[in-house]
Design a protein around this motif. Structure first.
Motif, mmCIF file in Angstrom:
data_model
loop_
_atom_site.group_PDB
_atom_site.id
_atom_site.type_symbol
_atom_site.label_atom_id
_atom_site.label_comp_id
_atom_site.label_asym_id
_atom_site.label_seq_id
_atom_site.Cartn_x
_atom_site.Cartn_y
_atom_site.Cartn_z
ATOM 1 N N ASP A 58 0.821 -1.221 0.000
ATOM 2 C CA ASP A 58 0.000 0.000 0.000
ATOM 3 C C ASP A 58 0.855 1.272 0.000
ATOM 4 N N VAL A 59 2.120 1.156 0.387
ATOM 5 C CA VAL A 59 2.999 2.329 0.392
ATOM 6 C C VAL A 59 4.133 2.206 -0.635
ATOM 7 N N VAL A 60 3.903 1.346 -1.637
ATOM 8 C CA VAL A 60 4.783 1.373 -2.802
ATOM 9 C C VAL A 60 4.340 2.596 -3.613
ATOM 10 N N CYS A 61 5.304 3.362 -4.092
ATOM 11 C CA CYS A 61 4.994 4.618 -4.784
ATOM 12 C C CYS A 61 4.519 4.373 -6.213
ATOM 13 N N PRO A 62 3.403 5.000 -6.653
ATOM 14 C CA PRO A 62 2.517 5.883 -5.901
ATOM 15 C C PRO A 62 1.653 5.077 -4.921
ATOM 16 N N CYS A 63 1.501 5.596 -3.712
ATOM 17 C CA CYS A 63 0.828 4.840 -2.657
ATOM 18 C C CYS A 63 -0.692 4.968 -2.760
ATOM 19 N N TYR A 64 -1.389 4.108 -2.007
ATOM 20 C CA TYR A 64 -2.855 4.107 -2.034
ATOM 21 C C TYR A 64 -3.436 5.376 -1.404
ATOM 22 N N TYR A 65 -2.600 6.157 -0.754
ATOM 23 C CA TYR A 65 -3.086 7.330 -0.007
ATOM 24 C C TYR A 65 -2.822 8.636 -0.746
ATOM 25 N N ARG A 66 -2.081 8.546 -1.865
ATOM 26 C CA ARG A 66 -1.656 9.760 -2.571
ATOM 27 C C ARG A 66 -2.826 10.647 -2.992
ATOM 28 N N ASP A 67 -3.790 10.057 -3.694
ATOM 29 C CA ASP A 67 -4.832 10.902 -4.291
ATOM 30 C C ASP A 67 -5.621 11.649 -3.220
ATOM 31 N N ALA A 68 -5.984 10.948 -2.140
ATOM 32 C CA ALA A 68 -6.748 11.596 -1.064
ATOM 33 C C ALA A 68 -5.908 12.691 -0.393
ATOM 34 N N ASP A 69 -4.608 12.437 -0.235
ATOM 35 C CA ASP A 69 -3.731 13.443 0.397
ATOM 36 C C ASP A 69 -3.543 14.668 -0.494
ATOM 37 N N VAL A 70 -3.412 14.442 -1.791
ATOM 38 C CA VAL A 70 -3.243 15.581 -2.711
ATOM 39 C C VAL A 70 -4.516 16.439 -2.688
ATOM 40 N N VAL A 71 -5.689 15.777 -2.619
ATOM 41 C CA VAL A 71 -6.949 16.526 -2.567
ATOM 42 C C VAL A 71 -7.066 17.284 -1.236
ATOM 43 N N GLU A 72 -6.787 16.600 -0.110
ATOM 44 C CA GLU A 72 -7.008 17.227 1.197
ATOM 45 C C GLU A 72 -5.899 18.207 1.593
ATOM 46 N N PHE A 73 -4.649 17.824 1.331
ATOM 47 C CA PHE A 73 -3.528 18.640 1.837
ATOM 48 C C PHE A 73 -2.696 19.306 0.742
ATOM 49 N N GLY A 74 -2.988 18.987 -0.510
ATOM 50 C CA GLY A 74 -2.225 19.591 -1.604
ATOM 51 C C GLY A 74 -0.950 18.860 -1.941
ATOM 52 N N ALA A 75 -0.662 17.794 -1.204
ATOM 53 C CA ALA A 75 0.563 17.040 -1.473
ATOM 54 C C ALA A 75 0.403 15.626 -0.951
ATOM 55 N N CYS A 76 1.125 14.687 -1.570
ATOM 56 C CA CYS A 76 1.177 13.348 -0.992
ATOM 57 C C CYS A 76 2.074 13.408 0.245
ATOM 58 N N TYR A 77 2.151 12.310 0.939
ATOM 59 C CA TYR A 77 2.888 12.233 2.206
ATOM 60 C C TYR A 77 4.337 12.720 2.080
ATOM 61 N N CYS A 78 4.969 12.403 0.939
ATOM 62 C CA CYS A 78 6.374 12.796 0.692
ATOM 63 C C CYS A 78 6.509 14.161 0.055
ATOM 64 N N ALA A 79 5.371 14.674 -0.488
ATOM 65 C CA ALA A 79 5.382 15.879 -1.335
ATOM 66 C C ALA A 79 6.125 15.631 -2.649
#
Lengths: 92, 180
Positions: free
Chosen positions: B73-94
């Motif tokens: 789930d945290v192989v790049c791109p991770c399963y959390y990227r899209d939600a993070d980009v929408v909510e915070f403007g960046a994925c976990y790593c930016a």
């Protein structure tokens, strides 16, 4: 690998950084500590092996159960993530 | 020569090559790499290092279990990227950022970890392929094909098996789940 000591003029606090060598925000945090002249030590946990890696990641998880990095310890205070305002405030 | 070329010169050729590939694929899929080129090249360097260490693109900003099934789930791109980009403007790593981030409308600093605690503690646990993740079709509708969902970007494909590579986000076959 283990801990790396970075000398700095500012020795007001005991500052320890738990980081990953490949993480951009960890690098920014290291740069901030150097810019601010903070005497500290850091460790890149991903570069450690076996027992040392286990011990250090367990320690970082005690400080931050969410398991994200960087984990910065300033005396008894723990700051998770690169947040320059919070870090500067803790170092003041 | 532009300043960008100077930055590239300080990185290994395989890192620069992967950077350009990810940049091209990001644009094609409607994503943006972080325009801070040095920051981004360092993260790509981390992906190259992790490929050598673990055999996959482990997230450069998360500690690996070192087993692909636990880290998938945290192989790049991770399963959390899209939600993070929408909510915070960046994925976990930016590594991936939004237009708002690029315009300087959101704070450029670490974001909270979205990965569920159980995966952080014990690694990812895959839903069984026998139990599709989506809701059962209404009225007992029988689908002529199973539906596969890309867990990175949500792309759906109704076909006998998942595609080799997601046509939207370029995630590989093993990132798909049976959805219906």
């Amino acid at each position: 690998m283990g801990f790396v000591r970075v000398d700095g003029k500012d020795k007001k606090h005991k500052v320890v950084l738990y980081a990953l060598s490949t993480c951009g925000w960890c690098r920014r945090t290291k740069e901030l500590l150097v810019e601010e002249g903070v005497d500290h030590e850091y460790v890149d946990i991903d570069l450690c092996n076996g027992d040392e890696k286990e011990k250090l990641s367990t320690k970082a998880r005690e400080l931050n159960p969410r398991g994200n990095y960087p984990v910065l310890q300033v005396d008894d205070r723990v700051i998770v993530g690169y947040d320059p305002d919070k870090i500067r405030e803790a170092l003041a | 020569m532009t300043a960008g070329d100077d930055v590239e010169k300080t990185f290994a050729p395989d890192v620069v090559e992967l950077f350009h590939r990810l940049d091209r694929e990001a644009r094609e899929g409607g994503y943006n790499l972080n325009p801070d080129k040095e920051f981004t090249l360092r993260l790509v360097e981390g992906l190259v290092a992790n490929q050598k260490r673990y055999g996959y693109w482990q997230c450069p900003c998360r500690l690996a279990f070192g087993e692909k099934a636990k880290d998938i789930d945290v192989v790049c791109p991770c399963y959390y990227r899209d939600a993070d980009v929408v909510e915070f403007g960046a994925c976990y790593c930016a590594l991936y950022v939004s237009e708002e981030w690029i315009a300087g409308k959101v704070p450029q600093r670490s974001i909270p970890e979205r990965r569920p605690q159980e995966f952080i503690d014990r690694g990812y646990s895959k839903p069984s392929p026998a139990e599709p993740a989506g809701a059962a079709p209404a009225g007992g509708l029988k689908l002529p094909y199973p539906v596969w969902r890309c867990q990175v970007c949500g792309y759906l494909a109704a076909r006998d098996g998942p595609p080799g590579v997601c046509p939207v986000c370029f995630a590989k076959k093993d990132r798909f789940e049976r959805f219906l």
